[in-house]
Design a protein around this motif. Structure first.
Motif, PDB file in Angstrom:
ATOM      1  N   LYS A   1      -9.393  15.627  -7.003  1.00  0.00           N
ATOM      2  CA  LYS A   1      -8.011  14.968  -6.492  1.00  0.00           C
ATOM      3  C   LYS A   1      -7.902  13.590  -7.065  1.00  0.00           C
ATOM      4  O   LYS A   1      -6.705  12.939  -7.025  1.00  0.00           O
ATOM      5  CB  LYS A   1      -8.172  14.861  -4.952  1.00  0.00           C
ATOM      6  CG  LYS A   1      -8.538  16.328  -4.491  1.00  0.00           C
ATOM      7  CD  LYS A   1      -8.467  16.258  -2.873  1.00  0.00           C
ATOM      8  CE  LYS A   1      -8.387  17.861  -2.397  1.00  0.00           C
ATOM      9  NZ  LYS A   1      -9.465  18.530  -2.846  1.00  0.00           N
ATOM     10  N   GLU A   2      -8.916  12.993  -7.704  1.00  0.00           N
ATOM     11  CA  GLU A   2      -8.626  11.576  -8.185  1.00  0.00           C
ATOM     12  C   GLU A   2      -9.269  11.452  -9.672  1.00  0.00           C
ATOM     13  O   GLU A   2     -10.206  12.103  -9.978  1.00  0.00           O
ATOM     14  CB  GLU A   2      -9.125  10.384  -7.337  1.00  0.00           C
ATOM     15  CG  GLU A   2      -8.530  10.497  -5.952  1.00  0.00           C
ATOM     16  CD  GLU A   2      -9.483   9.865  -4.752  1.00  0.00           C
ATOM     17  OE1 GLU A   2     -10.769   9.564  -5.262  1.00  0.00           O
ATOM     18  OE2 GLU A   2      -9.157  10.046  -3.767  1.00  0.00           O
TER      19      GLU A   2
ATOM     20  N   VAL B   1       0.953  -1.222  -0.018  1.00  0.00           N
ATOM     21  CA  VAL B   1       0.095   0.059  -0.083  1.00  0.00           C
ATOM     22  C   VAL B   1       0.939   1.119   0.027  1.00  0.00           C
ATOM     23  O   VAL B   1       0.565   2.101  -0.812  1.00  0.00           O
ATOM     24  CB  VAL B   1      -0.904   0.020   1.193  1.00  0.00           C
ATOM     25  CG1 VAL B   1      -1.693   1.422   1.443  1.00  0.00           C
ATOM     26  CG2 VAL B   1      -2.057  -1.063   0.978  1.00  0.00           C
TER      27      VAL B   1
ATOM     28  N   ASN C   1       2.475   2.041  -3.145  1.00  0.00           N
ATOM     29  CA  ASN C   1       1.356   2.620  -4.165  1.00  0.00           C
ATOM     30  C   ASN C   1       1.183   1.355  -5.372  1.00  0.00           C
ATOM     31  O   ASN C   1       0.812   1.742  -6.450  1.00  0.00           O
ATOM     32  CB  ASN C   1       1.667   3.938  -4.846  1.00  0.00           C
ATOM     33  CG  ASN C   1       0.606   4.688  -5.138  1.00  0.00           C
ATOM     34  OD1 ASN C   1      -0.475   4.523  -4.492  1.00  0.00           O
ATOM     35  ND2 ASN C   1       0.695   6.236  -5.557  1.00  0.00           N
ATOM     36  N   THR C   2       1.586   0.061  -4.756  1.00  0.00           N
ATOM     37  CA  THR C   2       1.224  -1.090  -5.868  1.00  0.00           C
ATOM     38  C   THR C   2      -0.202  -1.155  -6.102  1.00  0.00           C
ATOM     39  O   THR C   2      -1.165  -0.834  -5.158  1.00  0.00           O
ATOM     40  CB  THR C   2       1.724  -2.111  -5.061  1.00  0.00           C
ATOM     41  OG1 THR C   2       2.966  -1.920  -4.725  1.00  0.00           O
ATOM     42  CG2 THR C   2       1.705  -3.269  -5.899  1.00  0.00           C
ATOM     43  N   ARG C   3      -0.496  -1.467  -7.138  1.00  0.00           N
ATOM     44  CA  ARG C   3      -1.832  -1.510  -7.689  1.00  0.00           C
ATOM     45  C   ARG C   3      -2.306  -2.902  -7.996  1.00  0.00           C
ATOM     46  O   ARG C   3      -3.565  -3.623  -7.544  1.00  0.00           O
ATOM     47  CB  ARG C   3      -2.312  -0.834  -9.067  1.00  0.00           C
ATOM     48  CG  ARG C   3      -2.040   0.677  -8.801  1.00  0.00           C
ATOM     49  CD  ARG C   3      -2.618   1.073  -7.437  1.00  0.00           C
ATOM     50  NE  ARG C   3      -3.036   2.469  -7.437  1.00  0.00           N
ATOM     51  CZ  ARG C   3      -3.956   3.187  -7.967  1.00  0.00           C
ATOM     52  NH1 ARG C   3      -5.111   2.822  -8.591  1.00  0.00           N
ATOM     53  NH2 ARG C   3      -3.772   4.585  -7.964  1.00  0.00           N
TER      54      ARG C   3
ATOM     55  N   SER D   1      -9.384   4.492  -9.953  1.00  0.00           N
ATOM     56  CA  SER D   1      -8.913   5.773  -9.588  1.00  0.00           C
ATOM     57  C   SER D   1      -7.621   6.127  -9.356  1.00  0.00           C
ATOM     58  O   SER D   1      -6.796   5.187  -8.584  1.00  0.00           O
ATOM     59  CB  SER D   1      -9.765   6.420  -8.170  1.00  0.00           C
ATOM     60  OG  SER D   1     -11.057   6.245  -8.745  1.00  0.00           O
TER      61      SER D   1
ATOM     62  N   SER E   1      -4.666   9.066  -8.248  1.00  0.00           N
ATOM     63  CA  SER E   1      -4.373  10.294  -7.429  1.00  0.00           C
ATOM     64  C   SER E   1      -3.728  11.342  -8.493  1.00  0.00           C
ATOM     65  O   SER E   1      -2.812  10.992  -9.617  1.00  0.00           O
ATOM     66  CB  SER E   1      -3.610  10.392  -6.265  1.00  0.00           C
ATOM     67  OG  SER E   1      -4.145   9.353  -5.316  1.00  0.00           O
TER      68      SER E   1
ATOM     69  N   GLN F   1      -8.278  22.750  -6.022  1.00  0.00           N
ATOM     70  CA  GLN F   1      -8.255  21.545  -6.555  1.00  0.00           C
ATOM     71  C   GLN F   1      -9.540  20.409  -6.373  1.00  0.00           C
ATOM     72  O   GLN F   1      -9.668  19.714  -5.487  1.00  0.00           O
ATOM     73  CB  GLN F   1      -7.192  20.713  -6.216  1.00  0.00           C
ATOM     74  CG  GLN F   1      -6.949  19.292  -7.162  1.00  0.00           C
ATOM     75  CD  GLN F   1      -5.741  18.693  -6.573  1.00  0.00           C
ATOM     76  OE1 GLN F   1      -5.247  19.037  -5.488  1.00  0.00           O
ATOM     77  NE2 GLN F   1      -5.569  17.474  -7.088  1.00  0.00           N
TER      78      GLN F   1
END
Lengths: 212, 139
Positions: free
Chosen positions: A124-125, A52, A55-57, A101, A103, A121
């Protein structure tokens, strides 16, 4: 190359069992999608935290039949602190397009905020549609040239290779707005009683007084 | 000006107890940075206002401070040197019920260093321990 995570199927679900799992360093999770039955699993805390935070998907769940490739769809966090409470994995096929989604990261200081403008903004995603291998870690937008009253919309951003933005082209990602300056209101030291709903103003306070 | 409800159905409330953690209002909604309560409390309207002013003065127009709690609970008090009895006291002020985990302020559109300093100043006006939170990258 997907990150591999050791997985065990949860036999006991619900009640106090997830709490016991978390105490022993295992995070409850669920695997679903592609028309198959959902499978409750648990994953080691350290492995999922590492995935996590980096930032692994897409991860590979070792220990399940067929070692399925899954995407991390949702991570639930404890309301206070940085503890992961639960993770949702969705089954994917590496040759099928998925929607996720991502970021949006704004880089630089817009020239418009040197005056009175502030950076807003609203998005954001961004939802993107792409192959699992092409999922961008983050969408970076350079906003140095953004002036006062200007905005960047989805159509102004070039998507990474193999990625399609699913949001409308006119969706505003960020803008420099000029705030409406209000005079600083004085803090009232006195306490004003709010109006009561359904109270007749001609008989103010009559309902509160006690006889006798 | 300190906020309070415009209209209420009943002037006086029972006190209640603050139990558990915040199950809602515990995530940043619009801002990039915020402060989160770590203890339960009744946050008086004037305390909320003091924190808002402290953050706004530091930011001096950069970004925007969002107050994420609203004081909707009336707190009554009996005047000093009053004999016991004669019923419940009169409302003195309004307060927000804050549970551990509640986001109190958010800041958007400000630089990281300024937002953190402004929120630190606001946190000093709070009667409880708070921590700074920031938006996580989307998973």
């Amino acid at each position: 190359m997907a990150v591999a995570i050791t997985t065990n199927i949860r036999e006991k679900v619900g009640g106090r069992n997830p709490r016991r799992d978390r105490r022993d360093g295992r995070i409850p999770a669920i695997v679903y999608g592609r028309g198959e039955e959902p499978v409750p699993v648990c994953v080691p805390l350290k492995e999922i935290e590492k995935a996590v935070h980096s930032n692994t998907r897409v991860v590979e769940l070792r220990g399940l039949p067929g070692n399925p490739q899954v995407a991390i769809r949702e991570v639930q966090w404890a309301p206070v602190g940085e503890d992961i409470v639960h993770v949702d994995f969705v089954r994917i096929a590496l040759d099928e397009v998925i929607i996720v989604s991502v970021s949006v990261d704004l880089v630089g200081t817009p020239k418009g905020i040197s005056g009175e403008g502030i950076l807003d903004q609203p998005t954001k995603e961004l939802e993107v549609s792409c192959l699992p291998a092409d999922i961008p870690e983050i969408i970076t937008i350079n906003i140095v040239e953004l002036g006062e009253g200007e905005e960047i919309r989805v159509k102004d951003v070039a998507p990474p290779e193999g990625v399609i933005f699913t949001a409308g082209p006119d969706t505003i990602i960020c803008r420099v707005i000029i705030p409406v300056i209000k005079g600083e209101e004085e803090t009232a030291e006195t306490f004003d009683m709010p109006e009561r709903i359904g109270e007749d103003k001609t008989e103010e306070g009559a309902g509160e007084t006690k006889e006798g | 000006m300190a906020t309070q409800p415009k209209r209420v159905k009943w002037r006086k409330m029972q006190r209640g107890r603050i139990r558990g953690r915040a199950s809602r209002g515990n995530k940043l909604s619009v801002g990039e940075y915020g402060i989160q309560a770590l203890e339960p409390c009744w946050l008086a309207a004037r305390q909320i206002e003091a924190g808002r002013i402290a953050a706004n003065h530091y930011l001096a127009g950069e970004g925007r401070v969002i107050v994420a709690v609203f004081p909707d609970k009336s707190v009554t008090a009996t005047p000093a040197e009053t004999r016991m009895g004669k019923g419940k006291g009169e409302p003195e002020f309004y307060a927000a019920v804050v549970r551990p985990g509640t986001i109190i302020y958010e800041i958007k559109g400000a630089s990281e260093i300024n937002a953190k300093t402004a929120l630190n100043r606001a946190a000093h006006k709070m009667p409880i321990r708070c921590r700074l939170v920031h938006r996580r990258p989307k998973q």
